[in-house]
Write a protein that holds these residues in place. Structure first.
Motif, PDB file in Angstrom:
ATOM      1  N   ASP A   2      35.057 -26.822 -51.453  1.00 34.49           N
ATOM      2  CA  ASP A   2      36.766 -26.806 -51.783  1.00 34.49           C
ATOM      3  C   ASP A   2      36.759 -27.188 -53.302  1.00 34.49           C
ATOM      4  OD1 ASP A   2      37.457 -25.547 -49.594  1.00 34.49           O
ATOM      5  OD2 ASP A   2      37.526 -27.410 -48.540  1.00 34.49           O
ATOM      6  N   ALA A   3      35.947 -28.254 -53.882  1.00 35.32           N
ATOM      7  CA  ALA A   3      36.215 -29.196 -55.026  1.00 35.32           C
ATOM      8  C   ALA A   3      35.913 -27.753 -56.214  1.00 35.32           C
ATOM      9  CB  ALA A   3      35.392 -30.083 -55.108  1.00 35.32           C
ATOM     10  N   LEU A   4      34.803 -27.237 -56.131  1.00 39.35           N
ATOM     11  CA  LEU A   4      34.448 -26.295 -57.331  1.00 39.35           C
ATOM     12  C   LEU A   4      35.454 -25.092 -57.142  1.00 39.35           C
ATOM     13  CD1 LEU A   4      30.667 -26.608 -56.955  1.00 39.35           C
ATOM     14  CD2 LEU A   4      32.119 -27.622 -58.710  1.00 39.35           C
ATOM     15  N   TYR A   5      35.715 -24.587 -56.001  1.00 40.45           N
ATOM     16  CA  TYR A   5      36.219 -23.323 -55.854  1.00 40.45           C
ATOM     17  C   TYR A   5      37.465 -23.322 -54.864  1.00 40.45           C
ATOM     18  CZ  TYR A   5      32.577 -21.800 -58.629  1.00 40.45           C
ATOM     19  OH  TYR A   5      31.599 -21.248 -59.667  1.00 40.45           O
ATOM     20  N   PRO A   6      38.672 -24.289 -55.310  1.00 40.17           N
ATOM     21  CA  PRO A   6      39.612 -24.016 -54.327  1.00 40.17           C
ATOM     22  C   PRO A   6      40.484 -23.011 -53.959  1.00 40.17           C
ATOM     23  CG  PRO A   6      40.265 -25.336 -56.498  1.00 40.17           C
ATOM     24  CD  PRO A   6      38.865 -24.850 -56.481  1.00 40.17           C
ATOM     25  N   MET A   7      40.251 -22.037 -54.979  1.00 46.50           N
ATOM     26  CA  MET A   7      40.766 -20.734 -54.712  1.00 46.50           C
ATOM     27  C   MET A   7      40.210 -19.968 -53.380  1.00 46.50           C
ATOM     28  SD  MET A   7      39.386 -18.508 -57.697  1.00 46.50           S
ATOM     29  CE  MET A   7      39.661 -19.306 -59.079  1.00 46.50           C
ATOM     30  N   LEU A   8      39.284 -20.223 -53.008  1.00 42.35           N
ATOM     31  CA  LEU A   8      38.647 -19.687 -51.810  1.00 42.35           C
ATOM     32  C   LEU A   8      39.399 -19.903 -50.546  1.00 42.35           C
ATOM     33  CD1 LEU A   8      34.694 -19.854 -52.334  1.00 42.35           C
ATOM     34  CD2 LEU A   8      36.076 -17.957 -52.754  1.00 42.35           C
ATOM     35  N   GLY A   9      40.353 -20.804 -50.660  1.00 43.76           N
ATOM     36  CA  GLY A   9      40.938 -21.228 -49.473  1.00 43.76           C
ATOM     37  C   GLY A   9      42.374 -20.396 -49.338  1.00 43.76           C
ATOM     38  N   ARG A  10      42.608 -19.552 -50.132  1.00 47.20           N
ATOM     39  CA  ARG A  10      44.000 -18.619 -50.216  1.00 47.20           C
ATOM     40  C   ARG A  10      43.551 -17.376 -50.711  1.00 47.20           C
ATOM     41  NH1 ARG A  10      45.129 -17.682 -55.478  1.00 47.20           N
ATOM     42  NH2 ARG A  10      44.204 -19.111 -57.084  1.00 47.20           N
ATOM     43  N   CYS A  11      44.579 -16.549 -50.542  1.00 51.45           N
ATOM     44  CA  CYS A  11      44.377 -15.069 -50.935  1.00 51.45           C
ATOM     45  C   CYS A  11      44.153 -14.861 -52.322  1.00 51.45           C
ATOM     46  CB  CYS A  11      45.594 -14.355 -50.558  1.00 51.45           C
ATOM     47  SG  CYS A  11      45.604 -12.508 -50.485  1.00 51.45           S
ATOM     48  N   LEU A  12      43.256 -14.098 -52.658  1.00 55.40           N
ATOM     49  CA  LEU A  12      42.666 -13.818 -53.945  1.00 55.40           C
ATOM     50  C   LEU A  12      43.017 -12.381 -54.398  1.00 55.40           C
ATOM     51  CD1 LEU A  12      39.204 -15.265 -53.864  1.00 55.40           C
ATOM     52  CD2 LEU A  12      41.359 -16.513 -54.768  1.00 55.40           C
ATOM     53  N   SER A  13      43.479 -12.455 -55.766  1.00 54.94           N
ATOM     54  CA  SER A  13      43.645 -11.132 -56.529  1.00 54.94           C
ATOM     55  C   SER A  13      42.436 -10.557 -56.840  1.00 54.94           C
ATOM     56  CB  SER A  13      44.568 -11.226 -57.710  1.00 54.94           C
ATOM     57  OG  SER A  13      44.049 -11.905 -58.626  1.00 54.94           O
ATOM     58  N   SER A  14      42.276  -9.469 -57.315  1.00 46.02           N
ATOM     59  CA  SER A  14      41.198  -8.698 -57.617  1.00 46.02           C
ATOM     60  C   SER A  14      40.626  -9.207 -59.074  1.00 46.02           C
ATOM     61  CB  SER A  14      41.245  -7.122 -57.689  1.00 46.02           C
ATOM     62  OG  SER A  14      42.294  -6.819 -58.541  1.00 46.02           O
ATOM     63  N   GLU A  15      41.555  -9.659 -59.842  1.00 50.85           N
ATOM     64  CA  GLU A  15      41.258 -10.350 -61.010  1.00 50.85           C
ATOM     65  C   GLU A  15      40.458 -11.843 -60.759  1.00 50.85           C
ATOM     66  OE1 GLU A  15      44.307  -9.228 -60.462  1.00 50.85           O
ATOM     67  OE2 GLU A  15      44.150  -7.316 -61.603  1.00 50.85           O
ATOM     68  N   GLU A  16      41.110 -12.360 -60.028  1.00 51.22           N
ATOM     69  CA  GLU A  16      40.438 -13.832 -59.669  1.00 51.22           C
ATOM     70  C   GLU A  16      38.782 -13.643 -59.020  1.00 51.22           C
ATOM     71  OE1 GLU A  16      44.090 -16.807 -58.366  1.00 51.22           O
ATOM     72  OE2 GLU A  16      43.892 -14.993 -56.996  1.00 51.22           O
ATOM     73  N   ILE A  17      39.065 -12.668 -58.035  1.00 50.66           N
ATOM     74  CA  ILE A  17      37.749 -12.233 -57.716  1.00 50.66           C
ATOM     75  C   ILE A  17      36.559 -11.933 -58.469  1.00 50.66           C
ATOM     76  CG2 ILE A  17      36.617 -10.701 -56.042  1.00 50.66           C
ATOM     77  CD1 ILE A  17      38.886 -10.946 -54.195  1.00 50.66           C
ATOM     78  N   ASN A  18      36.981 -11.309 -59.562  1.00 42.78           N
ATOM     79  CA  ASN A  18      36.077 -10.806 -60.492  1.00 42.78           C
ATOM     80  C   ASN A  18      35.670 -11.973 -61.387  1.00 42.78           C
ATOM     81  OD1 ASN A  18      35.707  -7.925 -59.624  1.00 42.78           O
ATOM     82  ND2 ASN A  18      37.459  -7.234 -60.819  1.00 42.78           N
ATOM     83  N   THR A  19      36.443 -12.903 -61.482  1.00 39.83           N
ATOM     84  CA  THR A  19      35.719 -14.108 -62.537  1.00 39.83           C
ATOM     85  C   THR A  19      34.798 -14.981 -61.745  1.00 39.83           C
ATOM     86  OG1 THR A  19      37.664 -15.439 -61.625  1.00 39.83           O
ATOM     87  CG2 THR A  19      38.107 -14.124 -63.630  1.00 39.83           C
ATOM     88  N   LEU A  20      34.891 -14.826 -60.387  1.00 39.13           N
ATOM     89  CA  LEU A  20      34.034 -15.651 -59.543  1.00 39.13           C
ATOM     90  C   LEU A  20      32.708 -15.321 -60.089  1.00 39.13           C
ATOM     91  CD1 LEU A  20      35.589 -15.614 -56.162  1.00 39.13           C
ATOM     92  CD2 LEU A  20      35.362 -17.417 -57.781  1.00 39.13           C
ATOM     93  N   PRO A  21      31.509 -16.489 -60.218  1.00 48.82           N
ATOM     94  CA  PRO A  21      30.020 -16.276 -60.498  1.00 48.82           C
ATOM     95  C   PRO A  21      29.178 -15.747 -59.254  1.00 48.82           C
ATOM     96  CG  PRO A  21      30.522 -18.583 -60.284  1.00 48.82           C
ATOM     97  CD  PRO A  21      31.939 -17.680 -59.930  1.00 48.82           C
ATOM     98  N   PHE A  22      29.961 -15.374 -58.132  1.00 48.81           N
ATOM     99  CA  PHE A  22      29.051 -14.983 -57.113  1.00 48.81           C
ATOM    100  C   PHE A  22      29.978 -14.053 -56.210  1.00 48.81           C
ATOM    101  CE2 PHE A  22      31.419 -19.183 -56.395  1.00 48.81           C
ATOM    102  CZ  PHE A  22      32.433 -18.538 -55.601  1.00 48.81           C
ATOM    103  N   ALA A  23      29.322 -13.272 -55.532  1.00 47.99           N
ATOM    104  CA  ALA A  23      29.938 -12.399 -54.606  1.00 47.99           C
ATOM    105  C   ALA A  23      30.797 -12.886 -53.381  1.00 47.99           C
ATOM    106  CB  ALA A  23      28.920 -11.302 -54.010  1.00 47.99           C
ATOM    107  N   VAL A  24      31.810 -12.349 -53.099  1.00 47.88           N
ATOM    108  CA  VAL A  24      32.650 -12.633 -51.980  1.00 47.88           C
ATOM    109  C   VAL A  24      33.062 -11.354 -51.122  1.00 47.88           C
ATOM    110  CG1 VAL A  24      35.082 -13.565 -51.727  1.00 47.88           C
ATOM    111  CG2 VAL A  24      33.805 -14.483 -53.777  1.00 47.88           C
TER     112      VAL A  24
END
Length: 189
Positions: A2-24
């Motif tokens: 959660d500390a590194l990627y707090p956005m994983l706890g909410r709905c993500l846009s395709s733009e946010e997902i594409n910025t992550l350094p790992f697959a989701v």
């Protein structure tokens, strides 16, 4: 976490997902809501996906092979003979029958034999975020030999190589999930 990627706890846009350094992947359950899972590692072709809430999925070729951290868990699934997922769903012509052995908890339900019948694939369209793709949909009917358990799984995959983009699976008699791979297939390798 959660500390590194707090956005994983909410709905993500395709733009946010594409910025992550790992697959989701996004997992939706019938009873417990939804969560994002990050690809942690790949071991012998099996992908280990983890949620910040502690659940883990082991998946390969679009089929969940094991789940942990849920009230009911798939301890393992193994095809007896040919594994159609490893061979590639795009190679199935339909009305093909396989068997697999599953282990479920709680209740020590080990060695349950499922008869699996795959339907003839059909062409359809699938939308993930704003992208529409032409895919094939194949259904897998599961049934125990005594008929006390039955379900239908669905897999949406690319027709050229069988890469699964979305799946709806009955992991245990109590747990049905929908999994959407949120990025392009090459990010999962």
């Amino acid at each position: 976490g959660d500390a590194l990627y707090p956005m994983l706890g909410r709905c993500l846009s395709s733009e946010e997902i594409n910025t992550l350094p790992f697959a989701v992947l996004k997992l939706e359950t019938t009873q417990y809501g939804s969560a994002y899972f990050a690809l942690g590692r790949i071991v012998d072709g099996q992908r280990l996906w983890a949620a910040t809430s502690g659940q883990v999925l082991v998946e390969s070729h679009g089929l969940v092979r094991r789940s942990t951290g849920f009230p009911s868990t798939l301890e393992g699934t193994q095809f007896i003979g040919t594994d159609p997922f490893v061979a590639g769903l795009h190679r199935l012509q339909g009305d093909e029958i396989f068997q697999r052995r599953v282990d479920w908890q709680p209740g020590y339900r080990f060695g349950v034999i499922l008869n699996c019948r795959f339907s003839r694939p059909r062409e359809t369209e699938l939308s993930i975020h704003t992208e529409r793709r032409s895919v094939r949909l194949i259904e897998e009917e599961l049934r125990t030999e005594n008929g006390k358990f039955y379900a239908t799984n669905r897999y949406w995959y690319l027709p050229d190589d069988g890469t699964v983009l979305r799946t709806e699976q009955q992991l245990t008699p109590e747990e049905r999930v929908i999994i959407t791979y949120e990025q392009k297939p090459e990010k999962r390798s």
